[in-house]
Design an enzyme around this catalytic site. Structure first.
Site, mmCIF file in Angstrom:
data_model
loop_
_atom_site.group_PDB
_atom_site.id
_atom_site.type_symbol
_atom_site.label_atom_id
_atom_site.label_comp_id
_atom_site.label_asym_id
_atom_site.label_seq_id
_atom_site.Cartn_x
_atom_site.Cartn_y
_atom_site.Cartn_z
ATOM 1 N N HIS A 163 0.723 -1.316 -0.024
ATOM 2 C CA HIS A 163 0.030 -0.005 -0.420
ATOM 3 C C HIS A 163 1.136 1.393 0.414
ATOM 4 O O HIS A 163 2.236 1.103 0.158
ATOM 5 C CB HIS A 163 -0.927 0.238 1.096
ATOM 6 C CG HIS A 163 -1.937 1.394 0.706
ATOM 7 N ND1 HIS A 163 -1.893 2.541 1.453
ATOM 8 C CD2 HIS A 163 -3.058 0.798 0.414
ATOM 9 C CE1 HIS A 163 -3.522 3.712 0.753
ATOM 10 N NE2 HIS A 163 -3.930 1.990 0.942
ATOM 11 N N ASP A 210 -7.899 -5.678 0.077
ATOM 12 C CA ASP A 210 -8.199 -6.802 -1.086
ATOM 13 C C ASP A 210 -7.846 -7.783 -0.852
ATOM 14 O O ASP A 210 -8.572 -8.826 -1.619
ATOM 15 C CB ASP A 210 -7.746 -5.937 -2.414
ATOM 16 C CG ASP A 210 -8.256 -4.704 -2.768
ATOM 17 O OD1 ASP A 210 -9.375 -4.784 -2.572
ATOM 18 O OD2 ASP A 210 -7.133 -3.856 -3.092
#
Ligand code: CMC
Length: 392
Positions: A270, A327
């Site tokens: 991320h 996700d």
């Protein structure tokens, strides 16, 4: 242009001030309007969180009821918009279908598109929030070739969403409270994430004073990419590919570490979170609960967990501070619920919609908003004269 700063991917550029969402990437903190994601998933609902994001404060009971009633009244889409879904190819991907339908809302509500009129903005807000679940389900039913199920406005937004996706036409839908709760929590966890790629897109398009439907349709398209929301379906494709090959997880991880073109550990890493993604921690638990309850997918969950285990102990991932993101585990839950893989990113879009709306509204009201217009560092040819065709 001497003062232009080069910042690829805008990794160090604040494009706006914002009072909507706070992230501390080192500490793994995510808050909407000051409330932690952990507390909201436990105590609130998606409809209430939508209100909170958009209007800035938790609603009173009366405000929440009025908002909820308004949403229930706007769930049905115009028949002509519904017919769009008949015209798409039978194997069309649902993301562009949904983006097109949201864009097309500009054509159905032409008299209510002023970006300066608060009542019109509010009407568009409610229309979009209420119709998005219906539109998402139209795409789903198209993908699986099943008849359309109309909304039942005695159900709340999330229950209705399950009905229009999984119910039968003209039969009441029996809501499974565990599934409805999980869906609601997942939507809350996706509801906003400050200036990510799709939200920045919504703001950038909106900064030209394009209407809210056009701006959010652009955001849906940004979300579709596999490095952003598209990662949730890419994770499942990846798990299925590993399961189907003889290689096993370790071989796959070697391919990732060798940086084979197009091979990444999807659902990992991320831009902002460098310790862990607080959404992933909650979702991992939900994945266990839902898969225990609904069955199936055990092997895939085991495979995902072993990939995570390998990654968390591997220098490549540790040095780069790569952890599971939102996700990584969602796809397994969506699969267990019965959604086809290509619908996963649509579910992300349904959840993210209140965030996009809140951010668009903040942008349009902000006196400091100017048209978004980044600069560049030019690396092309310097001035030269045109070469006639016969001399090239
Ligand atoms: N697998 C393998 N290597 C990775 C991964 C990954 N998932 N993510 C980053 N890296 C490596 C990357 O190759 C780079 O290595 P090096 O320093 O040797 O060049 C380093 O880690 C830094 O990566 P980056 O691409 O510069 O980081 P970024 O901040 O630009 O990208 C990201 C962030 C999320 C796009 C990226 O981590 C990624 O592609 N992850 C996989 C896709 C994914 O799961 N996306 C969902 C993001 S979360 C929510 C959402 O938006 O949907």
């Amino acid at each position: 242009t001497g003062r232009v700063t080069y910042d690829p991917g805008f990794a160090n550029t604040a494009s706006t001030t914002s009072a909507v969402t706070f992230i501390d990437g080192d500490e793994g903190v995510l808050r909407y309007r000051g409330y932690s994601i952990e507390e909201l998933t436990e105590k609130s609902t998606f409809v209430e969180v939508s209100y909170l994001l958009i209007y800035g404060e938790l609603p009173t009971q009366e405000q929440l009821d009025a908002f909820d009633q308004r949403l229930r009244r706007h769930t049905i889409v115009h028949e002509d918009l519904r017919r769009f879904f008949q015209a798409f190819p039978y194997d069309a991907h649902p993301m562009p279908m949904v983006a097109s339908a949201i864009n097309a809302m500009s054509t159905f509500y032409q008299d209510n598109l002023s970006v300066f009129d608060d009542d019109q903005i509010d009407l568009s807000t409610v229309r979009m929030l209420a119709k998005m679940p219906t539109i998402a389900a139209l795409a789903h039913r198209k993908v699986v070739g099943l008849p359309v199920v109309h909304p039942d406005n005695s159900l709340n937004l999330v229950e209705n969403f399950l009905r229009v996706n999984f119910g039968f036409p003209s039969e009441p839908y029996e809501v499974d409270p565990l599934v409805a709760k999980a869906m609601d929590q997942l939507f809350i966890l996706h509801a906003d994430h400050e200036q990510n790629c799709s939200t920045s897109t919504v703001r950038l398009v909106g900064s030209s004073q394009a209407n809210i439907f056009q701006s959010i349709s652009a955001g849906i398209n940004a979300l579709a990419g596999p490095l952003h929301g598209g990662a949730n379906s890419a994770v499942l494709d990846m798990l299925e590919e590993i399961a189907a090959s003889d290689d096993g997880p370790q071989k796959f991880m070697d391919r990732v570490k060798n940086k084979e073109e197009g091979v990444r550990l999807m659902g990992f890493g991320h831009r902002v979170y460098k310790n862990y993604d607080p959404r992933a921690a909650i979702i991992k638990q939900t994945a266990h609960d839902i898969i225990d309850k609904l069955g199936g997918n055990d092997e895939m969950l085991d495979l995902a967990m072993s990939l995570e285990e390998i990654a968390l102990a591997d220098d490549y991932f540790v040095e780069r501070r790569l952890y599971p993101n939102v996700d990584f585990y969602t796809g397994l839950i969506y699969k267990a619920m019965g959604f086809p893989t290509n619908m996963f990113t649509v579910l992300f879009a349904v959840g993210r919609l209140p965030g996009w709306i809140a951010q668009w509204r903040e942008m349009i009201k902000d006196p400091e908003t100017r048209i978004g217009r980044p600069r560049q560092i030019y690396t092309g040819e310097s001035a030269r004269s045109y070469t006639p065709m016969n001399e090239r």
